[in-house]
Design an enzyme around this catalytic site. Structure first.
Site, PDB file in Angstrom:
ATOM      1  N   GLU A  86       0.841  -1.193   0.000  1.00 33.31           N
ATOM      2  CA  GLU A  86       0.000   0.000   0.000  1.00 33.31           C
ATOM      3  C   GLU A  86       0.882   1.250   0.000  1.00 33.31           C
ATOM      4  OE1 GLU A  86      -3.439   0.127  -0.323  1.00 33.31           O
ATOM      5  OE2 GLU A  86      -2.432   1.974  -0.854  1.00 33.31           O
ATOM      6  N   LYS A 128       8.363  -1.389  -1.779  1.00 35.23           N
ATOM      7  CA  LYS A 128       7.631  -0.639  -0.753  1.00 35.23           C
ATOM      8  C   LYS A 128       8.592  -0.047   0.275  1.00 35.23           C
ATOM      9  CE  LYS A 128       4.638   0.548   2.357  1.00 35.23           C
ATOM     10  NZ  LYS A 128       3.346   1.089   2.447  1.00 35.23           N
ATOM     11  N   CYS A 179       5.101   4.127   9.197  1.00 37.69           N
ATOM     12  CA  CYS A 179       5.865   3.469   8.124  1.00 37.69           C
ATOM     13  C   CYS A 179       7.339   3.810   8.033  1.00 37.69           C
ATOM     14  CB  CYS A 179       5.219   3.790   6.784  1.00 37.69           C
ATOM     15  SG  CYS A 179       3.758   2.794   6.496  1.00 37.69           S
TER      16      CYS A 179
END
Ligand code: UDX
Ligand code: ADP
Length: 467
Positions: A164, A223, A279
């Protein structure tokens, strides 16, 4: 499997909730069920009052209002929902390990592993399992091993990595207008089929050329790399903010000047009190850990420096408040505007505000916090989690207020820690009048007009600018 008609998403958090809401909206032909073991969270997702959704994201409640009960469902019936679905997204949290091997760096895959075991246990029909949570490289392989070795005979599992890239506060827009969607999977015929089925879902609203198919490991690694590069830009500009404060350069001017070089680009060059969020730090620590475990010490050290710089920036900001207030903040009231790690979210994970408050409390300041979206319990929970002092002490020395203007009464200083738009609209003259003089503002987000505030009488520090 010709087309997907039923999706289950395990984990109703900041990633699972918004992502599934958008899939449900754009794919009315697919039944989307978001499951979670946390009953309170599911109840909040099902609350009639949409202002009580567990996550605040602009545009989210409108989508939930439109789809919930139609083709979007929130439930604690994890097993039933997995059994029914053709595609299962794993969207659970992957915190940094706090114990054992890899402590402080590696991701704790406990929740992901539990999900995989659960899927293996209840699946009676073939499933495409999609890893959505940010995971260290090669997790898909671990999930596959668990599924293939503990799953029911005759049930086939395909594992995809579909990281994501949404940013909190703009999640809905990021999902609706994604720059790209990454889908990693095996290169076998069944792997290709699974990748195509997931691509088809996204093609309901995104052009095909924005959907990239790769091998699993490239997808998993991309990612981490994307987040590492973004965070590195912030640490780079923050390092320059310290240099600007020591010289006569102005960080905003430097950012603008370098950002106009099309090779550099202008985004993610805002100097700040330090990046936060769930993150950046976690993903870089992951990268550091992975590199080290492959014997790539230089690579590991290189990326670790991004975190070291971020810690320095937070520490520097807190030290600056203390030294400016004549080296003592003991008993002084200091107001923190903003607790969330960025504007337009109620998420506080790794927020710089937690560190700043802790540093000020260590100096026995009287800290007052106002944030438009973060509830009082969350603020105390964040502080308690640091284990710096007792819960009683945290509640005694830090107060959370609902009225931002009242908070400034008899305060020595105000620090802006989140860039909420409403801070720009305050009547700063009124705030000034209520404060003890000289009244200080420490703008950790550079959102206030320095000249205007100095005109009112404030002593003002904007990060990355000489006084
Ligand atoms: C990030 C990535 O942007 C997203 O693609 C990924 O899926 C998850 O991690 P997020 O953490 O939600 O998203 O927010 P982001 O907008 O990236 O901001 C992270 C932190 O950096 C915030 O604390 C923000 O205030 C700070 N920041 C951002 C700066 O200090 N300066 C900037 O110029 C930009
Ligand atoms: P993220 O930002 O990655 O979405 P969150 O912490 O907001 O992370 O959300 C993750 C959610 O996953 C939590 O609500 C948690 O209760 C849920 N969860 C964790 N493990 C499981 C599990 N085994 N089954 C179902 N839900 C789970």
């Amino acid at each position: 499997m010709k087309k997907i008609s039923s999706i289950c998403c395990i984990g109703a958090g900041y990633v699972g909730g918004p992502t599934m809401s958008v899939i449900a909206k754009k794919c009315p032909h697919i039944k989307v069920t978001v499951v979670d073991i946390n009953q309170k969270r599911i109840d909040a997702w099902n609350d009639d009052n949409l202002d009580n959704l567990p996550i605040y994201e602009p545009g989210l409640k409108e989508i939930v209002a439109e789809t919930r009960g139609v083709n979007l469902f929130f439930s604690t019936k994890v097993d039933e929902s997995i059994a029914e679905a053709e595609m299962v997204f794993i969207s659970v949290n992957t915190p940094t390990k706090t114990f054992g091997k890899g402590k402080g760096q590696a991701a704790d895959l406990k929740y992901v592993e539990l999900c995989a075991r659960n899927i293996a246990k209840v699946a009676k029909t073939d499933k495409i399992v999609v890893e959505k949570s940010t995971l260290p490289v090669r997790t898909a392989q671990a999930i596959k091993n668990i599924l293939d070795n503990t799953g029911n005979e005759g049930v086939n599992f395909e594992i995809l990595s579909n990281p994501e890239f949404l940013a909190e506060g703009t999640a809905i827009q990021d999902l609706l207008h994604a720059d790209r969607v990454l889908i990693g999977g095996e290169e076998s015929p069944s792997g290709q089929k699974a990748k195509d089925l997931l691509s088809e879902i996204y093609q309901n609203w995104l052009p095909k050329d924005r959907i990239l198919q790769t091998n699993v490991w490239s997808s998993e690694l991309s990612k981490l790399v994307a987040n590492a590069f973004l965070a590195q830009r912030i640490s780079s500009i923050n390092s320059m903010s310290a240099l600007c404060e020591a010289t006569n350069a102005n960080i905003a001017e430097v950012s603008r000047a370098i950002g106009m070089d099309s090779r550099i680009g202008s985004k993610f060059l805002n100097a700040s009190v330090g990046f936060g969020g769930s993150c950046f730090q976690k993903d870089i620590l992951n990268l550091v850990y992975i590199s080290k475990s492959y014997g790539l010490q230089e690579v590991s050290d290189y990326w670790e420096q991004v975190i070291i710089m971020n810690d320095y920036q937070k520490r520097r900001f807190a030290d600056n408040i203390i030294s400016t207030l004549y080296n003592t903040v003991s008993g002084k009231k200091i107001v923190l505007y903003g607790w969330a790690f960025k504007k337009d979210t109620n998420d506080t994970r790794e927020s710089a505000a937690i560190y700043i408050a802790d540093a000020l409390l260590n100096e026995q300041a009287e800290v007052v916090v106002y944030d438009p979206k973060v509830p009082e319990e969350k603020i105390y929970a964040d502080l308690d989690a640091l284990n710096t002092r007792s819960e009683e002490e945290n509640r005694k020395n830090l107060t959370v207020v609902k009225n931002p203007l009242e908070a400034s009464k008899n305060a020595h200083a105000v620090a802006i820690l989140t860039e909420w738009d409403e801070f720009k609209t305050y009547d700063w003259k009124e705030i000034y009048q209520q404060m003890i003089k000289p009244a200080f503002i420490f703008d950790g987000r550079r959102i206030l007009d320095k000249q205007e505030l100095q005109g009112i009488g404030f002593k003002m520090y904007s990060i990355g600018e000489m006084d």
